[in-house]
Design a protein around this motif. Structure first.
Motif, PDB file in Angstrom:
ATOM      1  N   VAL A  94       0.846  -1.162  -0.014  1.00 35.64           N
ATOM      2  CA  VAL A  94      -0.064   0.034   0.057  1.00 35.64           C
ATOM      3  C   VAL A  94       0.689   1.371   0.003  1.00 35.64           C
ATOM      4  O   VAL A  94       0.535   2.392  -0.612  1.00 35.64           O
ATOM      5  CB  VAL A  94      -0.995  -0.052   1.182  1.00 35.64           C
ATOM      6  CG1 VAL A  94      -1.755   1.345   1.389  1.00 35.64           C
ATOM      7  CG2 VAL A  94      -1.916  -1.146   0.776  1.00 35.64           C
TER       8      VAL A  94
ATOM      9  N   ASP B  61       0.384   4.204  -2.690  1.00 33.88           N
ATOM     10  CA  ASP B  61      -0.061   5.508  -2.154  1.00 33.88           C
ATOM     11  C   ASP B  61       1.017   6.594  -2.782  1.00 33.88           C
ATOM     12  O   ASP B  61       0.599   7.655  -3.209  1.00 33.88           O
ATOM     13  CB  ASP B  61       0.374   5.657  -0.607  1.00 33.88           C
ATOM     14  CG  ASP B  61      -0.758   5.079   0.500  1.00 33.88           C
ATOM     15  OD1 ASP B  61      -1.903   4.900  -0.316  1.00 33.88           O
ATOM     16  OD2 ASP B  61      -0.523   4.925   1.438  1.00 33.88           O
TER      17      ASP B  61
ATOM     18  N   THR C 200      -5.143  -3.150  -3.997  1.00 29.72           N
ATOM     19  CA  THR C 200      -4.477  -2.210  -3.509  1.00 29.72           C
ATOM     20  C   THR C 200      -4.279  -1.006  -4.212  1.00 29.72           C
ATOM     21  O   THR C 200      -4.284   0.271  -3.524  1.00 29.72           O
ATOM     22  CB  THR C 200      -2.853  -2.679  -3.394  1.00 29.72           C
ATOM     23  OG1 THR C 200      -3.020  -4.069  -2.646  1.00 29.72           O
ATOM     24  CG2 THR C 200      -1.946  -1.940  -2.539  1.00 29.72           C
TER      25      THR C 200
ATOM     26  N   VAL D  92      -7.655   0.886  -3.068  1.00 27.57           N
ATOM     27  CA  VAL D  92      -7.324   1.410  -1.708  1.00 27.57           C
ATOM     28  C   VAL D  92      -6.511   2.692  -1.693  1.00 27.57           C
ATOM     29  O   VAL D  92      -6.707   3.738  -0.966  1.00 27.57           O
ATOM     30  CB  VAL D  92      -6.755   0.451  -0.824  1.00 27.57           C
ATOM     31  CG1 VAL D  92      -6.115   1.084   0.676  1.00 27.57           C
ATOM     32  CG2 VAL D  92      -7.591  -0.877  -0.545  1.00 27.57           C
ATOM     33  N   ALA D  93      -5.489   2.697  -2.325  1.00 26.15           N
ATOM     34  CA  ALA D  93      -4.629   3.836  -2.372  1.00 26.15           C
ATOM     35  C   ALA D  93      -5.237   5.129  -2.944  1.00 26.15           C
ATOM     36  O   ALA D  93      -5.175   6.157  -2.629  1.00 26.15           O
ATOM     37  CB  ALA D  93      -3.154   3.739  -3.110  1.00 26.15           C
TER      38      ALA D  93
ATOM     39  N   ARG E 253     -11.956  -4.907   0.947  1.00 26.87           N
ATOM     40  CA  ARG E 253     -10.787  -4.042   1.039  1.00 26.87           C
ATOM     41  C   ARG E 253     -11.467  -2.723   0.541  1.00 26.87           C
ATOM     42  O   ARG E 253     -11.180  -1.634   1.479  1.00 26.87           O
ATOM     43  CB  ARG E 253      -9.410  -4.323   0.377  1.00 26.87           C
ATOM     44  CG  ARG E 253      -8.906  -5.410   1.008  1.00 26.87           C
ATOM     45  CD  ARG E 253      -7.308  -5.706   0.293  1.00 26.87           C
ATOM     46  NE  ARG E 253      -6.611  -4.709   0.800  1.00 26.87           N
ATOM     47  CZ  ARG E 253      -5.424  -4.352   0.280  1.00 26.87           C
ATOM     48  NH1 ARG E 253      -5.235  -4.835  -1.206  1.00 26.87           N
ATOM     49  NH2 ARG E 253      -4.631  -3.485   0.641  1.00 26.87           N
TER      50      ARG E 253
END
Length: 235
Positions: free
Chosen positions: A178, A182, A202, A205-206, A230
């Motif tokens: 992550v 990010d 992922t 999510v970022a 997630r």
């Protein structure tokens, strides 16, 4: 809704997307590389190629193309992604040292302006080999659909150093940490980040953590379920 995820083959799904609707492409497609011998390199089994303990993660397919078919397939899905992106949208696409030259050709064949390559330094803990150089890096190709979207923003690092387990355990055989994602999504403009190879989610999510929206596609049911959970938590 801040995110959407579809369970479908990436190329088929991209071909059905409207033109000029997404603001960035950030994705980690299958590499179709790895394996010490011909049998493992051509096996449609990710875990047997990349792990010493097959069965640790759900399997994913699409790992058995040779370089010629891999470049053709990559040019096909990248062309559809190019069409679906707005003018000026950035792209960030992962690859490894084996497919680096192939993917550089594919992004340009699709119409993108190729602007550079960011090495992901996975740290010295990754794949030590006595008497040889470590295979310590993977690569993020970047560029845009036409002109780059930002002339006044900050300067971002040209190398990102981040351990493979940073930010928590992996949920996918080839999952990215992550903190790495990010850092990468910071170059994306406000709007919707597209990822046609969502995996364990992922990138999404970022993107959500950075205040962007996210739309993704994942063919494998097991990873679709993992990513959906997630993304729900991240949103």
């Amino acid at each position: 809704m801040s995110w959407q995820l579809f369970q479908q083959d990436a190329l088929t799904w991209l071909a059905n997307q409207s033109a000029d609707q997404y603001d960035a492409l950030v994705t980690d497609p299958p590499y179709s590389s790895g394996g010490l011998h011909a049998g493992t390199r051509t096996a449609d089994s990710a875990n047997s190629k990349y792990l010493n303990n097959p069965g640790k993660y759900p399997e994913f397919s699409g790992e058995n193309r040779d370089q010629h078919s891999y470049m053709l397939w990559s040019a096909l899905w990248l062309t559809e992604a190019y069409r679906a992106l707005k003018p000026g949208s950035p792209f960030l696409v992962f690859t490894d040292w084996r497919q680096l030259a192939v993917m550089i050709d594919a992004v340009q064949a699709a119409g993108f302006t190729y602007r550079g390559c960011v090495p992901w330094d996975k740290t010295e803990a990754c794949r030590p080999a006595k008497g040889r150089f470590r295979q310590q890096a993977e690569f993020i190709l970047w560029g845009s659909k036409g002109a780059w979207h930002d002339k006044d923003g900050p300067t971002y690092p040209g190398i990102i150093r981040c351990g493979v387990m940073a930010g928590g355990p992996k949920l996918h055989t080839t999952g990215k940490p992550v903190p790495l994602m990010d850092a990468l999504v910071q170059v994306c403009p406000a709007g919707t980040v597209l990822d046609p190879f969502t995996g364990s989610g992922t990138t999404g999510v970022a993107a959500l953590r950075a205040g962007r929206r996210f739309v993704g596609c994942e063919r494998e049911e097991a990873y679709y379920e993992i990513a959906s959970e997630r993304l729900s938590k991240a949103a």
